[in-house]
Design a protein around this motif. Sequence first.
Motif, short mmCIF file in Angstrom:
data_model
loop_
_atom_site.label_atom_id
_atom_site.label_comp_id
_atom_site.label_asym_id
_atom_site.label_seq_id
_atom_site.Cartn_x
_atom_site.Cartn_y
_atom_site.Cartn_z
N ASP A 283 0.97 -1.11 0.05
CA ASP A 283 0.02 0.25 0.03
C ASP A 283 0.94 1.21 0.00
N ARG A 284 1.96 1.39 0.78
CA ARG A 284 2.85 2.38 0.62
C ARG A 284 3.54 2.66 -0.76
N ASP A 287 0.81 4.34 -2.88
CA ASP A 287 0.67 5.66 -2.72
C ASP A 287 1.75 6.48 -3.10
N ALA A 288 3.00 5.68 -2.97
CA ALA A 288 4.47 6.63 -3.59
C ALA A 288 4.21 6.81 -4.93
N ARG A 290 1.53 6.84 -6.85
CA ARG A 290 0.68 8.00 -7.14
C ARG A 290 1.11 9.39 -7.00
N THR A 291 1.75 9.64 -6.04
CA THR A 291 2.09 10.92 -5.71
C THR A 291 3.29 11.40 -6.41
N ARG A 318 -5.84 3.08 -8.91
CA ARG A 318 -5.26 3.81 -7.91
C ARG A 318 -4.71 4.97 -8.49
N THR A 319 -3.90 4.93 -9.52
CA THR A 319 -2.98 6.09 -10.09
C THR A 319 -3.40 6.65 -11.45
N TRP A 374 8.52 3.03 4.43
CA TRP A 374 8.02 2.09 3.62
C TRP A 374 8.20 0.62 3.58
N VAL A 404 6.80 12.26 -0.75
CA VAL A 404 5.47 11.37 -0.68
C VAL A 404 5.34 11.33 0.48
N GLN A 405 3.82 11.38 0.80
CA GLN A 405 3.17 11.21 2.18
C GLN A 405 2.42 10.34 2.08
N THR A 406 2.58 9.15 2.89
CA THR A 406 1.63 7.83 2.88
C THR A 406 1.34 7.54 4.22
#
Length: 407
Positions: A283-284, A287-288, A290-291, A318-319, A374, A404-406
Amino acid sequence: MSPHTLAFVESPVQLLNVLEWAHTHGLTRNERPKEAECAGPSGDGRRPLGADAGEDGAGPGGPPVLPLVPSQTRRGTRRREEAAPQLTVVVLSPTDPMTRGQLRRMAELARDEGYEVRWEEARGGAAAPFQTIGGLTPLLRRAERVVMGDPFSRYVQLLLTITKARDLVVVDDGTATMEFVAQLARGERLVRWHRKGGRPGPRDLLFAPVSAAARRRLTPGGSRPGRRVEVFSSMPIDESPDGVTVTANGFSWTRSRFGPPRITTGADLVGTSLVETGVVDGDRYLDAVRTLAEAHGATRYFAHRRESADKLHRLAVRTGLEVVRPDLPLELIARRGPIGRTVLSFPSTVVHTLPLALAGTGVRVAVCDIDPAWLTAHASPRAQGFLSGVTGTARDVHRIARTVQTG
């Protein structure tokens, strides 16, 4: 006549680097037109995620569909004159369908260069290893030089106990080469970096004598004085054992055969298998990605051959990135193009290889470090240090601040 060389590969990148090594050492014996004819099913050697492809790139309900590679073209491609090959490449085939597909395409490129390629179903059942080793033993006994892509491979280590070759060559298998040379220099047992720090399992203990014998054979002199060991690498190697020859891989074969690429105005993102190897939390990682894609305007994600289909599906949802499954190693895909003006990556082999393959094209390679947050609880204690070293030693790349904020 040059000594006959036997090369063992288990991945597309290893086979690419065997071709680079052969080119650097003058084993290439004919010229062919540039890569205009070397296209995949879509014309660019890439397969979008979701395309109906089975084992070895098979199309829906039919036999394997191979891309149009040079040996299948008729525009200027020449087969070699009948002659004893200087190089025989043995593919110790893995079971992963994506890896097998890329290996078959790379095998065609090797054949087009005039080299003999022997495909071994080395993992095709309980009896396969015995059949493979038995069939290869005569070749190993006669070979004067052995080239290997993965000295950590138990298969390769076992084959090393059979050969009498005086010359041993290790070609790049990615960032693992850095760890291999460092372990050899320190006299340590050969262990992959993402497993180092854990307790040896029963299979490790059972195989320990073979691994130790392989390490001795890969040490110059060793049990047989006069043995020569070469490491052919694009990685930065700061320490190496006395007597090991380090030869730089500048990707001259790739640049002479492919490109220059058409460059787009956007950015592309390169995937990594750090989730699959248990180093980074899934998941991290998503998210990374995507950001990072949003911050730099990336539109395509070049998947690593080991990334799972489920993870890639989640990533696409997601992205919003277009996920692409390359049919060849990324160095060849990027050199052929089209490729983004900026290529974004996390710490991996490509931060070392892409600047070499894309030299002179104006493409910028940028790398984002892995945040310690991460990492999974099961990651090797030295994972963060190793990944930071991969980034810190890369030449001609731009560093991206971790924004990147996760979590």
